[in-house]
Each structure stands twice: as C-alpha cells, then as structure tokens.
Design an enzyme around this catalytic site. Structure first.
Site, PDB file in Angstrom:
ATOM      1  CG  HIS A 122       1.915  12.372  -0.245  1.00  0.00           C
ATOM      2  ND1 HIS A 122       1.546  13.619  -0.703  1.00  0.00           N
ATOM      3  CD2 HIS A 122       1.203  11.479  -0.972  1.00  0.00           C
ATOM      4  CE1 HIS A 122       0.651  13.474  -1.665  1.00  0.00           C
ATOM      5  NE2 HIS A 122       0.423  12.195  -1.853  1.00  0.00           N
ATOM      6  CG  ASP A 199       0.600  12.602   5.952  1.00  0.00           C
ATOM      7  OD1 ASP A 199      -0.590  12.269   6.104  1.00  0.00           O
ATOM      8  OD2 ASP A 199       1.121  12.764   4.832  1.00  0.00           O
ATOM      9  CD  GLN A 202      -2.221   6.116   2.429  1.00  0.00           C
ATOM     10  OE1 GLN A 202      -2.947   5.140   2.573  1.00  0.00           O
ATOM     11  NE2 GLN A 202      -2.244   6.839   1.323  1.00  0.00           N
ATOM     12  CE  LYS A 225      -4.688   9.651   0.722  1.00  0.00           C
ATOM     13  NZ  LYS A 225      -4.507   9.360  -0.690  1.00  0.00           N
ATOM     14  CB  CYS A 363       2.575  12.021  -4.257  1.00  0.00           C
ATOM     15  SG  CYS A 363       1.283  12.421  -5.418  1.00  0.00           S
TER      16      CYS A 363
HETATM   17  N1  PMP Z   1      -0.025  12.185   2.667  1.00  0.00           N
HETATM   18  C1  PMP Z   1      -0.126  10.885   2.347  1.00  0.00           C
HETATM   19  C2  PMP Z   1       0.695   9.875   3.101  1.00  0.00           C
HETATM   20  C3  PMP Z   1      -0.980  10.493   1.326  1.00  0.00           C
HETATM   21  O1  PMP Z   1      -1.072   9.196   0.992  1.00  0.00           O
HETATM   22  C4  PMP Z   1      -1.748  11.471   0.636  1.00  0.00           C
HETATM   23  C5  PMP Z   1      -2.676  11.095  -0.487  1.00  0.00           C
HETATM   24  N2  PMP Z   1      -2.113  10.231  -1.445  1.00  0.00           N
HETATM   25  C6  PMP Z   1      -1.628  12.806   1.029  1.00  0.00           C
HETATM   26  C7  PMP Z   1      -0.756  13.119   2.039  1.00  0.00           C
HETATM   27  C8  PMP Z   1      -2.403  13.898   0.353  1.00  0.00           C
HETATM   28  O2  PMP Z   1      -3.742  13.809   0.674  1.00  0.00           O
HETATM   29  P1  PMP Z   1      -4.799  14.771  -0.044  1.00  0.00           P
HETATM   30  O3  PMP Z   1      -4.451  14.755  -1.495  1.00  0.00           O
HETATM   31  O4  PMP Z   1      -6.105  14.118   0.227  1.00  0.00           O
HETATM   32  O5  PMP Z   1      -4.669  16.101   0.565  1.00  0.00           O
END
Ligand code: PMP
Length: 405
Positions: A122, A199, A202, A225, A363
């Site tokens: 991401h 990370d 998910q 999430k 993203c």
């Molecule tokens: N990493 C992953 C794999 C994500 O799916 C997301 C959110 N789409 C993020 C990071 C970013 O998370 P946040 O916007 O809540 O900081």
C-alpha cells in the site's frame, strides 16, 4: 461452535439501510469495516458518561478515562499476543509506519543502504520510505511477485543482500488478498539482520494474528478496518527498539519532566504518544476487540473463506470478468475487471443497485503497473456479508454488461 451469522449481521445498524432504493450490499470492508452497536455504544457512552482527558487529572472522570484507555491497550495487546508496554497507540497504520521511518530508520540509514519493499505494498508502506531514502541516500529495492499475486520467494531471498537494512512487507494484500508467509519471511530476514516492518492492516480483521510468533521487528495496524473507529491503530515494536528510538512527535503526555535546558522523556510506549489521543476511538477499538473475540477469529476466518469461495466461483461464471490475485492462501478480497466496462463506470452502476465496491488503484499504483491496468474494481468481504448479497452483485454485473454491451 454454531455461529448465527444472521444474528451477527443484525449487530451492524448500517447494514439494514437502503441505497438508491435497494438493500445495501457493502463490499468495501478492506477500505473500512462497518461498526457493530457494541463499538458505537462504547464511543457514545464515553462521551456521555466519562469524557475527560487522560493521564493528567486526578478527578474521577480523568481517572475513569485513563483506565478505560489503558484497558483498551491491554485488550489490543492480548489480542495480538504482545506486551502492552510495547504497543504504541497511533492514529492508524500510516502514522505507525511514519513513526518507524522517522524514529528508527532515519537516524540509522546511510547512502548505499537498501530498503526492500514488496510490489504489493500500500502507498502507506512505500511513500514514507521514499522520503527517508531521499534524506539518507538509501535506495528502494522491489521484491517482485508472480502472476498469481504471490511473493516470488526465491527472488526475495536473492534480494536480501547485505546492504538491505529494512524490509517492509504487508501481511495480507489489500488488493489481491494474498496472505504472505510472513513467519518464513521474517525468519530469513532475521538471519540476515534485516529489520522487518509488517503491515498488518488487512490481517488483524480477518484472522488470528500472533505477533510474538511472527518474529518481526515492527508490526503495524489500523483500527477502522477491524470494526473500530477511524483514527485509531497501533505499532508494536520490540522493547529494545522502542528504548533506542527517539520520539517522533514532541509535546505533552510523552514527557516526565520538561526544563528549557533538558527534557526527560516518558517511558515507551508513552514516549511516542504526544498530545491528546483519540480517547473515545481507542476505547471503541477495545470494544471492537471484545466483539471480534466473542465471535472468534477462527470462526470469522472460516466464514469469510466460505464467502470468498462462493463469490470467486460465482464471479468466474461471468464472461469477460478477469480476477487479479489468485494466491493459494488468500483473504476475502476480489479485484476484478469486466471487459468493456471502465472500473469507475462499473462501480457507479453497481452503486445504483445498492452495491458498494471500490474502484481505482487501491493505493497500490506499483501493483497496478505490474498487472498493466489503470484501475480495478474490488469487492472485499467481511463476516457480516451474505451469499444473497453476492448473488445481487453477480446479477448487477450481468445487468451492467448488457447495458454496456
Ligand atoms: N496498509 C494497507 C494494506 C491498507 O489496506 C491500508 C488502508 N487501506 C493502509 C495501509 C493505510 O491505513 P490507514 O489509512 O488507516 O492508515
């Protein structure tokens, strides 16, 4: 355990609303999950009955707020099997990764060092590292994937050369659903003294995660999430890292003593928690942990796998539909394109049927480049979805195909 999924679905007030005159089918949980009443009520109760700032007041409300906040940290720590004093509460994954990048990596990296990132990251696990690379002269190297959307492990081992100091990799891909063999990857990284930043955004909502067993250096996650409020999340790091790292933000709450000549910082994790946090949100996240644990993460994983199997089979019957990401171990996320339909148009037309899917790059621009596409639609599932909703999705895609065809 015989889980009553219909009853559980009823815990989510928003799921009974309609959109464009149709029952809502929410397939965007990888973007943000819906909230059960237990979480909404916890946030509501905090503001109605306990609202005060934490760690500062000796009055009753202040103590109640502090206790509830710290109790949520304890719950979260237990949930991922780590020590609470190694768990820094942040506004989410993005802040947590930036904290690691600026407090851990920036003082340590130098020109010629390498930051290894997987192709499926991401942007939150790419851009902070680019900023650090620019400041230190370090380089970014990419660990590639295969067409199924799995990390190419032999290539990853080869990419772990002596100059690699940090490996940033996602536990579960938000686009492909790929579940990476994170224990094995961390084991190989440890052998080579590479610090691992995992990370978990998910992963935590969908499976039992034992961070201690993973053997990483840093594990980050985001609360919204996993049925918690937005603006919550955390960073787990080994105590030795937290002791050695300078604070990222300075201010109140993170100090023991402030003089103009010298400030003495608080102990971790508070050293990294400057300013008033999202108190109600963190308490809501604690309630989310209670809620998920009451259902059971194994049950959640099983239910979501059943939905994934059902949806994959049903979507594959649609002519001209291409699925991106067919890893052997996969979470309940399906990215797809339909021949002749632009992803944004498709998502817009599905919305008219009450169906919420995300369209775009999710993203993960470098991943889209790998597959040679500008955008995909993504249906992401949670335990509160149903087979009937999936049937509605399939029927709606057929309708769109006819409309465009
Ligand atoms: N990493 C992953 C794999 C994500 O799916 C997301 C959110 N789409 C993020 C990071 C970013 O998370 P946040 O916007 O809540 O900081």
């Amino acid at each position: 355990m015989n889980t009553d999924w219909t009853k559980i679905r009823g815990d989510f007030p928003i799921l009974s609303r309609s959109v464009n005159g149709k029952p809502l089918a929410y397939f965007d949980s990888a973007n943000t999950a819906q909230k059960p009443s237990a979480v909404i009520d916890a946030v509501d109760a905090f503001y109605r009955e306990h609202n005060a700032n934490i760690s500062r007041a000796v009055h009753t409300l202040g103590m109640e707020a502090t206790e509830a906040f710290e109790a949520a940290r304890q719950k979260l720590a237990r949930f991922i099997n780590v020590r609470p004093d190694e768990l820094v509460l942040t506004s989410g994954t993005t802040q947590a990764i930036n904290l690691v990048a600026y407090s851990y990596a920036l003082p340590r990296l130098k020109a010629g060092d390498v930051i290894l990132l997987s192709r499926m990251e991401h942007h939150a696990n790419i851009v902070p590292w680019q900023l650090i690379a620019e400041r230190t002269g370090a380089e970014i190297r990419v660990a590639e994937i295969n067409v199924a959307g799995e990390i190419d492990l032999p290539a990853l081992w080869q990419a772990m050369t002596q100059d690699v100091k940090i490996l940033g990799i996602t536990h579960v891909s938000n686009v492909l659903g790929t579940v990476n063999p994170i224990e094995q990857i961390c084991r190989e990284a440890r052998k080579r003294k590479i610090a691992t930043v995992i990370d978990g955004s998910q992963a935590l909502p969908h499976r039992k995660v034992d961070v201690a067993a993973i053997g990483c250096d840093f594990y980050v996650f985001t609360g919204h999430k996993m049925c918690g409020p937005t603006g919550t999340g955390g960073l787990w790091a080994k105590r030795e890292h937290l002791e050695a790292m300078p604070p990222f933000f300075g201010g109140g709450e993170m100090i023991k003593e402030v003089r103009f000549e010298k400030t003495v910082f608080n102990d971790p994790p508070h050293k990294f928690e400057a300013g008033t946090p999202n108190i109600a949100g963190v308490i809501g996240l604690g309630a989310a942990v209670d809620y998920l644990e009451a259902i059971g993460m194994e049950n959640i994983q099983q239910r979501e796998q059943a939905l994934l199997t059902y949806a994959t089979h049903a979507l594959k019957q649609i002519e001209g539909l291409r699925i991106f990401g067919e890893a052997s171990e996969k979470a309940a996320v399906i990215s797809f394109q339909v021949e002749g339909a632009h992803s944004h148009d498709l998502a817009t037309l599905l919305d008219l049927e009450g169906i919420a899917v995300r369209s775009g790059q999710h993203c993960a621009h470098p991943l889209m480049e790998f597959f040679g596409v500008a955008a995909t639609c993504r249906a992401s599932f949670a335990f509160y979805n149903t087979e009937r909703e999936i049937d509605a999705l399939v029927a709606a895609i057929h309708k769109v195909r006819k409309l465009l065809g």
